[in-house]
Design a protein around this motif. Structure first.
Motif, PDB file in Angstrom:
ATOM      1  N   ASN A 197      15.431 -42.535  15.729  1.00 36.66           N
ATOM      2  CA  ASN A 197      15.504 -41.276  16.484  1.00 36.66           C
ATOM      3  C   ASN A 197      14.242 -40.676  16.583  1.00 36.66           C
ATOM      4  O   ASN A 197      13.591 -40.328  17.637  1.00 36.66           O
ATOM      5  CB  ASN A 197      16.352 -40.326  15.859  1.00 36.66           C
ATOM      6  CG  ASN A 197      17.874 -40.720  15.987  1.00 36.66           C
ATOM      7  OD1 ASN A 197      18.141 -41.666  16.734  1.00 36.66           O
ATOM      8  ND2 ASN A 197      18.733 -40.187  15.083  1.00 36.66           N
ATOM      9  N   ASN A 198      13.389 -40.538  15.678  1.00 33.08           N
ATOM     10  CA  ASN A 198      12.002 -40.008  15.789  1.00 33.08           C
ATOM     11  C   ASN A 198      11.013 -40.947  16.615  1.00 33.08           C
ATOM     12  O   ASN A 198      10.233 -40.374  17.396  1.00 33.08           O
ATOM     13  CB  ASN A 198      11.380 -39.999  14.388  1.00 33.08           C
ATOM     14  CG  ASN A 198      12.225 -38.754  13.469  1.00 33.08           C
ATOM     15  OD1 ASN A 198      12.754 -37.901  14.205  1.00 33.08           O
ATOM     16  ND2 ASN A 198      12.111 -38.696  12.324  1.00 33.08           N
ATOM     17  N   LEU A 199      11.268 -42.239  16.255  1.00 37.23           N
ATOM     18  CA  LEU A 199      10.170 -43.182  16.920  1.00 37.23           C
ATOM     19  C   LEU A 199      10.569 -43.327  18.136  1.00 37.23           C
ATOM     20  O   LEU A 199       9.623 -43.406  19.261  1.00 37.23           O
ATOM     21  CB  LEU A 199      10.515 -44.347  16.175  1.00 37.23           C
ATOM     22  CG  LEU A 199       9.491 -45.706  16.514  1.00 37.23           C
ATOM     23  CD1 LEU A 199       7.984 -45.385  16.664  1.00 37.23           C
ATOM     24  CD2 LEU A 199       9.793 -47.060  16.061  1.00 37.23           C
ATOM     25  N   SER A 200      11.787 -43.402  18.608  1.00 39.41           N
ATOM     26  CA  SER A 200      12.181 -43.557  20.118  1.00 39.41           C
ATOM     27  C   SER A 200      11.707 -42.376  20.939  1.00 39.41           C
ATOM     28  O   SER A 200      10.989 -42.560  21.907  1.00 39.41           O
ATOM     29  CB  SER A 200      13.775 -43.334  20.166  1.00 39.41           C
ATOM     30  OG  SER A 200      14.134 -43.716  21.536  1.00 39.41           O
ATOM     31  N   VAL A 201      11.573 -41.235  20.254  1.00 42.81           N
ATOM     32  CA  VAL A 201      11.072 -39.787  21.076  1.00 42.81           C
ATOM     33  C   VAL A 201       9.612 -39.948  21.137  1.00 42.81           C
ATOM     34  O   VAL A 201       9.188 -39.988  22.337  1.00 42.81           O
ATOM     35  CB  VAL A 201      11.496 -38.633  20.335  1.00 42.81           C
ATOM     36  CG1 VAL A 201      10.662 -37.627  20.887  1.00 42.81           C
ATOM     37  CG2 VAL A 201      13.138 -38.518  20.152  1.00 42.81           C
ATOM     38  N   ARG A 202       8.923 -40.323  20.088  1.00 42.53           N
ATOM     39  CA  ARG A 202       7.391 -40.460  20.010  1.00 42.53           C
ATOM     40  C   ARG A 202       7.051 -41.609  21.023  1.00 42.53           C
ATOM     41  O   ARG A 202       5.967 -41.477  21.974  1.00 42.53           O
ATOM     42  CB  ARG A 202       6.972 -40.801  18.782  1.00 42.53           C
ATOM     43  CG  ARG A 202       7.145 -39.790  17.830  1.00 42.53           C
ATOM     44  CD  ARG A 202       6.012 -39.950  16.574  1.00 42.53           C
ATOM     45  NE  ARG A 202       6.149 -41.266  16.009  1.00 42.53           N
ATOM     46  CZ  ARG A 202       6.939 -41.701  14.750  1.00 42.53           C
ATOM     47  NH1 ARG A 202       7.848 -40.549  14.583  1.00 42.53           N
ATOM     48  NH2 ARG A 202       7.028 -42.703  14.390  1.00 42.53           N
ATOM     49  N   LEU A 203       7.597 -42.728  21.266  1.00 41.65           N
ATOM     50  CA  LEU A 203       7.372 -43.608  22.149  1.00 41.65           C
ATOM     51  C   LEU A 203       7.457 -43.449  23.644  1.00 41.65           C
ATOM     52  O   LEU A 203       6.610 -43.691  24.450  1.00 41.65           O
ATOM     53  CB  LEU A 203       8.231 -45.112  21.953  1.00 41.65           C
ATOM     54  CG  LEU A 203       7.757 -45.743  20.677  1.00 41.65           C
ATOM     55  CD1 LEU A 203       8.894 -46.974  20.563  1.00 41.65           C
ATOM     56  CD2 LEU A 203       6.595 -46.509  20.623  1.00 41.65           C
ATOM     57  N   ARG A 204       8.637 -42.476  23.891  1.00 44.83           N
ATOM     58  CA  ARG A 204       8.653 -42.116  25.187  1.00 44.83           C
ATOM     59  C   ARG A 204       7.612 -41.275  25.714  1.00 44.83           C
ATOM     60  O   ARG A 204       7.118 -41.119  26.863  1.00 44.83           O
ATOM     61  CB  ARG A 204      10.184 -41.455  25.605  1.00 44.83           C
ATOM     62  CG  ARG A 204      11.189 -42.673  25.365  1.00 44.83           C
ATOM     63  CD  ARG A 204      12.564 -41.951  25.574  1.00 44.83           C
ATOM     64  NE  ARG A 204      13.808 -42.883  25.184  1.00 44.83           N
ATOM     65  CZ  ARG A 204      14.103 -44.058  26.097  1.00 44.83           C
ATOM     66  NH1 ARG A 204      13.447 -43.929  27.178  1.00 44.83           N
ATOM     67  NH2 ARG A 204      15.108 -44.868  25.723  1.00 44.83           N
ATOM     68  N   GLN A 211       9.625 -49.902  25.172  1.00 38.98           N
ATOM     69  CA  GLN A 211       9.616 -50.238  23.579  1.00 38.98           C
ATOM     70  C   GLN A 211      10.861 -49.373  23.343  1.00 38.98           C
ATOM     71  O   GLN A 211      11.581 -49.803  22.474  1.00 38.98           O
ATOM     72  CB  GLN A 211       8.265 -49.810  23.011  1.00 38.98           C
ATOM     73  CG  GLN A 211       7.209 -50.827  23.533  1.00 38.98           C
ATOM     74  CD  GLN A 211       6.081 -50.527  22.300  1.00 38.98           C
ATOM     75  OE1 GLN A 211       6.091 -50.159  21.292  1.00 38.98           O
ATOM     76  NE2 GLN A 211       4.976 -50.360  23.124  1.00 38.98           N
ATOM     77  N   ALA A 212      10.977 -48.194  23.922  1.00 38.92           N
ATOM     78  CA  ALA A 212      11.794 -47.228  23.292  1.00 38.92           C
ATOM     79  C   ALA A 212      13.299 -47.649  23.924  1.00 38.92           C
ATOM     80  O   ALA A 212      14.279 -47.661  23.087  1.00 38.92           O
ATOM     81  CB  ALA A 212      11.693 -45.891  23.902  1.00 38.92           C
ATOM     82  N   ALA A 213      13.404 -48.403  24.932  1.00 40.70           N
ATOM     83  CA  ALA A 213      14.659 -48.689  25.538  1.00 40.70           C
ATOM     84  C   ALA A 213      15.093 -49.921  24.528  1.00 40.70           C
ATOM     85  O   ALA A 213      16.484 -50.138  24.265  1.00 40.70           O
ATOM     86  CB  ALA A 213      14.407 -49.305  26.908  1.00 40.70           C
ATOM     87  N   VAL A 214      14.317 -50.859  24.078  1.00 40.19           N
ATOM     88  CA  VAL A 214      14.516 -51.997  23.234  1.00 40.19           C
ATOM     89  C   VAL A 214      15.201 -51.353  21.906  1.00 40.19           C
ATOM     90  O   VAL A 214      16.159 -51.828  21.489  1.00 40.19           O
ATOM     91  CB  VAL A 214      13.446 -52.988  22.823  1.00 40.19           C
ATOM     92  CG1 VAL A 214      13.823 -53.820  21.732  1.00 40.19           C
ATOM     93  CG2 VAL A 214      13.110 -53.732  24.073  1.00 40.19           C
ATOM     94  N   ILE A 215      14.732 -50.371  21.437  1.00 39.18           N
ATOM     95  CA  ILE A 215      15.104 -49.830  20.048  1.00 39.18           C
ATOM     96  C   ILE A 215      16.325 -49.120  20.150  1.00 39.18           C
ATOM     97  O   ILE A 215      17.318 -49.132  19.742  1.00 39.18           O
ATOM     98  CB  ILE A 215      14.072 -48.634  19.566  1.00 39.18           C
ATOM     99  CG1 ILE A 215      12.786 -49.443  19.131  1.00 39.18           C
ATOM    100  CG2 ILE A 215      14.446 -48.081  18.530  1.00 39.18           C
ATOM    101  CD1 ILE A 215      11.391 -48.331  18.859  1.00 39.18           C
ATOM    102  N   ASP A 216      16.462 -48.394  21.544  1.00 43.50           N
ATOM    103  CA  ASP A 216      17.706 -47.805  21.749  1.00 43.50           C
ATOM    104  C   ASP A 216      18.986 -48.945  21.761  1.00 43.50           C
ATOM    105  O   ASP A 216      19.945 -48.528  21.505  1.00 43.50           O
ATOM    106  CB  ASP A 216      17.700 -47.088  22.978  1.00 43.50           C
ATOM    107  CG  ASP A 216      17.018 -45.652  22.508  1.00 43.50           C
ATOM    108  OD1 ASP A 216      16.614 -45.332  21.575  1.00 43.50           O
ATOM    109  OD2 ASP A 216      16.437 -45.075  23.810  1.00 43.50           O
TER     110      ASP A 216
END
Length: 812
Positions: A197-204, A211-216
């Motif tokens: 969750n933290n990484l996805s927010v930072r990437l966006r 990159q965030a879409a891949v993680i999500d």
């Protein structure tokens, strides 16, 4: 030093194993696959025995293991040795039945030039052309390609000369592996939920949306997805994924994917129904046998003799369930590949996720994966046609052979010509399994053995339908001689035509049976009598309307329809005989509003087409089903109330001592397709021989009456089961050489019979086979009838061209 007897995958059909020494550091056991030197080649082999001394004075060493795991269990090695001995087969041919799909690898011989700067100027013109051909292909070519281009004798001569001058060398290379496990690249998240969750927010926030879409996407799907799916759904390129992998956020890893032949099916669950008193009595007998035999690990054969529609399949299902409760597994054989789908449907509904399927119509990858999963013990039941008996099912406790009387259980195309029923019984003896032979019309030889006490018999005497206990179909015999006297010249008698019309009016279904394909089974010139036959086989061609071709039903060669006679040039060409297409054409003329399906191997070319036809007719998308013997096998159509047999005499007078048995079985089985729903059924059998005992007893559903009549005939003439039969066939492209070799072999057998004093051995022939020529080769045969035939045949070296068929089935 220890030694191993190895069955070697060598050409030439060797009957015995070969002795090899075992290197001191190599751990070799029975059932291991090994590499062995064989002449100048390295070949595959399977260890069949370990010994303290070799059978020959000088041995070579085993090179190494192909796989560290045993690929054939000791019990199945013993079974393979028995198959080779009993069916007079090359040993490796018998061993190969048990090997993993795609396992066999042959060596390919190459001719390689020894140097790129060699001077070939002094060679003759032919050798220069030969060498130039090799040079044009990178300096080496497979021997077979050279033989195809220059001829076997010519290329052999030139190769010898090149080898003697040291201008070329022979090498042998193994074929590449035919099949391997299938792997697909997956992406796997290396983070826990909070980190994600933290990484996805930072990437966006940084604009790295892909990159965030891949993680999500990975997080929503359990953290693991195929790489191809991630690319498609996120629409990201390779650089995005490489960046995530380099950061350690995701990992790329190959995972094995199972090629599951049942993944495309969707089965509804099914639960056991309540037995009738007769069914319960039969089941109690079998359950008692299971309890007794699993405790003692003794083998037993039970003949489940039940009329059509008596609930044999439910008995099979409960027997499997009982075995599973006791920690053992099963194999269920069906006579045709096309029937596996409906058997799988019933079994999978009861044992979801625990069913494997094995047959030759699967892809090589599917066969390979199923074999490996079976070998690992992942399935409770293996279902398939005759070759499924060789599946490596561990903890085997039950072998079911449905419709055990069917000839399809006999391998007739290649060596060894085994019968799956006999192999199953032998396998059961080696593993302590129970064998269940189910049929409404048991094989005469099977029932004879039960009467002698070798097998047990459990009877299911009542037909059970959705309406409860129901009568078997009423059967009417129509004498076609009387129909002809009354001026009826069509395919349908008056009664059959009336009953089809009445069935259509009631919106019920009809099956019409004719055991021949095509429109016309004979094409003849009416001026000179010339019959159009196959140029490769001395058999008449059959005309097929759908393809507008003349087809040979033996080699499958096709010809354009002929308008003039090649002998007298007359155009008076007549098409005779009837087949499924003829019946279809007549039906459409008489019943134009009826919806008609044809069901034969011309339209049901694979399991998918077969399933589509069955599904369409079962859901009443057609009113009339016209078919060959395929419609007589284990099909359940609740809407069918009428079965019409167009001509019961086809096959009745073939030169085969089993022709009456085959006719009786077909008539009983196809008649049994009627009345399996809530409405009673009727069968109409048309024949020119209404007095024949096979037809009379079939009309009365009287198996015992037929058996008593048939067994007297067999005893009088000394046919099986009272004697063993072996058929020897010699094939050659030259007719004179074919018959000369058959005559020579007959004299050898007669001399051995006299030498051994085997007076019980009867020799029939040599004579031309029923099909005098097939696929360009003439056939001559010798039939042996008697006791201990192997004692004579084991002493005879059979040259190439001979085919030995122990316990032959079909035209002899």
């Amino acid at each position: 030093m220890k030694y191993a007897e190895v069955a070697v995958n060598a050409s030439g059909g060797h009957l015995n194993s070969f002795s090899y020494s075992i290197p001191s550091l190599l751990d070799v056991g029975v059932g291991n696959a090994v590499w062995v030197p064989f002449g100048s080649k390295v070949l595959q082999g399977v260890v069949v025995e370990l010994t303290d001394a070799p059978r020959v004075p000088v041995t070579k060493e085993i090179i190494g293991l192909i796989s560290p795991r045993t690929i054939i269990s000791p019990e199945r090695i013993k079974l393979a040795l028995w198959i080779a001995e009993y069916y007079l087969s090359p040993l490796f041919n018998a061993i190969a039945l048990f090997l993993p799909p795609g396992f066999e690898r042959r060596t390919t011989t190459f001719i390689r030039l020894t140097g790129s700067d060699t001077d070939y100027s002094e060679l003759n013109v032919d050798l220069k052309v030969f060498v130039q051909t090799i040079q044009d292909n990178g300096g080496e070519l497979p021997l077979k390609r050279l033989q195809a281009k220059f001829g076997v004798n010519r290329s052999s001569s030139m190769i010898r000369e090149l080898l003697s001058k040291k201008l070329a060398e022979k090498t042998a290379l193994l074929e590449s592996e035919k099949v391997k496990p299938k792997f697909i690249d997956y992406l796997k998240l290396n983070l826990d939920r909070e980190q994600i969750n933290n990484l996805s927010v930072r990437l966006r926030e940084k604009g790295a949306n892909r990159q965030a879409a891949v993680i999500d996407l990975l997080e929503r799907n359990g953290g693991v997805l195929p790489l191809s799916r991630v690319r498609n759904q996120v629409d990201c390129d390779s650089s995005t994924l490489r960046l995530l992998i380099r950061k350690g956020i995701v990992a790329r890893q190959p995972l094995e994917v199972k090629r599951d032949p049942l993944s495309k099916y969707d089965f509804a669950l099914e639960f056991p129904f309540t037995f009738t008193s007769n069914q319960q009595e039969g089941w109690d007998t079998i359950k008692t046998a299971i309890e007794k035999d699993t405790a003692s690990h003794q083998s037993r054969v039970i003949v489940l003799y039940g009329v059509t529609g008596s609930g044999k399949t439910e008995i099979y299902l409960r027997a499997i369930d009982e075995m599973i409760r006791r920690g053992r597994r099963g194999i269920c054989l069906v006579p045709e590949i096309s029937l596996t789908s409906q058997t799988i449907e019933r079994f999978y509904a009861r044992f979801p996720g625990r069913i494997a399927v094995m047959h030759s119509k699967l892809t090589l990858g599917e066969q390979y994966d199923e074999w490996r999963r079976i070998n690992r013990g992942e399935f409770d039941v293996v279902i398939g046609a005759r070759s499924a008996i060789f599946a490596p099912q561990p903890d085997l406790g039950l072998i079911i052979i449905d419709e055990e009387h069917e000839w399809a259980y006999k391998q007739s195309e290649k060596t060894p010509k085994y019968h799956a029923r006999n192999v199953a019984i032998r396998l059961a003896q080696l593993t302590g399994a129970l064998v269940l032979l189910g049929s409404a019309t048991p094989d005469v030889e099977t029932y004879y053995r039960s009467q002698k006490g070798e097998f047990s018999v459990t009877e299911l005497k009542e037909r059970v339908t959705p309406a409860g206990i129901s009568p078997l179909p009423e059967v009417n015999i129509i004498n076609l001689r009387e129909e002809y006297k009354a001026g009826i010249r069509g395919l349908f008698s008056r009664m059959l035509r009336e009953q089809i019309a009445a069935t259509l009016d009631k919106q019920q279904q009809t099956i019409l049976f004719i055991n021949r394909r095509g429109l016309a089974t004979l094409v003849e010139c009416r001026k000179c009598g010339y019959i159009f036959g196959c140029k490769r086989c001395e058999v008449a061609l059959t005309y097929h309307l759908a393809s507008n071709r003349l087809i040979c039903h033996h080699c499958r060669k096709t010809y354009a329809p002929i308008k003039t006679c090649p002998r007298c040039h007359s155009d008076d060409i007549k098409y005779f005989g009837i087949g499924t297409e003829t019946v279809e054409k007549e039906c459409k003329k008489l019943f134009p509003k009826a919806r008609i399906l044809r069901f034969d191997s011309d339209v049901a070319t694979g399991t998918k087409e077969y399933a589509n036809i069955v599904s369409s007719f079962r859901s009443h998308q057609a009113d009339i089903l016209i078919g060959t013997q395929i419609v007589a096998k284990s099909l359940d159509f609740p809407g069918v109330t009428l079965v019409g047999v167009i001509n019961a005499d086809i096959g009745l007078n073939l030169p085969d001592f089993r022709s009456s048995e085959r006719t009786f079985q077909l008539l009983c089985q196809v008649s049994g397709r009627a009345g399996r729903g809530i409405m009673p059924g009727r069968s109409i059998i048309q024949t020119f021989n209404p007095e024949h005992y096979a037809i009379k007893y079939a009309a009365g559903h009287n198996y015992i009456g037929f058996y008593n009549n048939e067994i007297k005939y067999r005893r009088y003439f000394g046919y099986p089961p009272f004697n063993q039969m072996v058929r020897l066939v010699f094939m050659h492209s030259n007719m004179e050489k074919c018959h000369a070799e058959a005559e020579r072999m007959a004299k050898v057998i007669i001399a051995l019979r006299e030498k051994k004093g085997t007076i019980q051995l009867k020799i029939i022939g040599p004579s031309p086979a029923f099909h005098v020529r097939l696929r360009g080769k003439y056939q001559a045969q010798i039939i042996l009838l008697g006791y201990d035939i192997h004692a004579i045949l084991n002493d005879i070296p059979f040259p190439a061209g001979w085919v030995l068929d122990v316990d032959p089935v079909g035209v002899v």
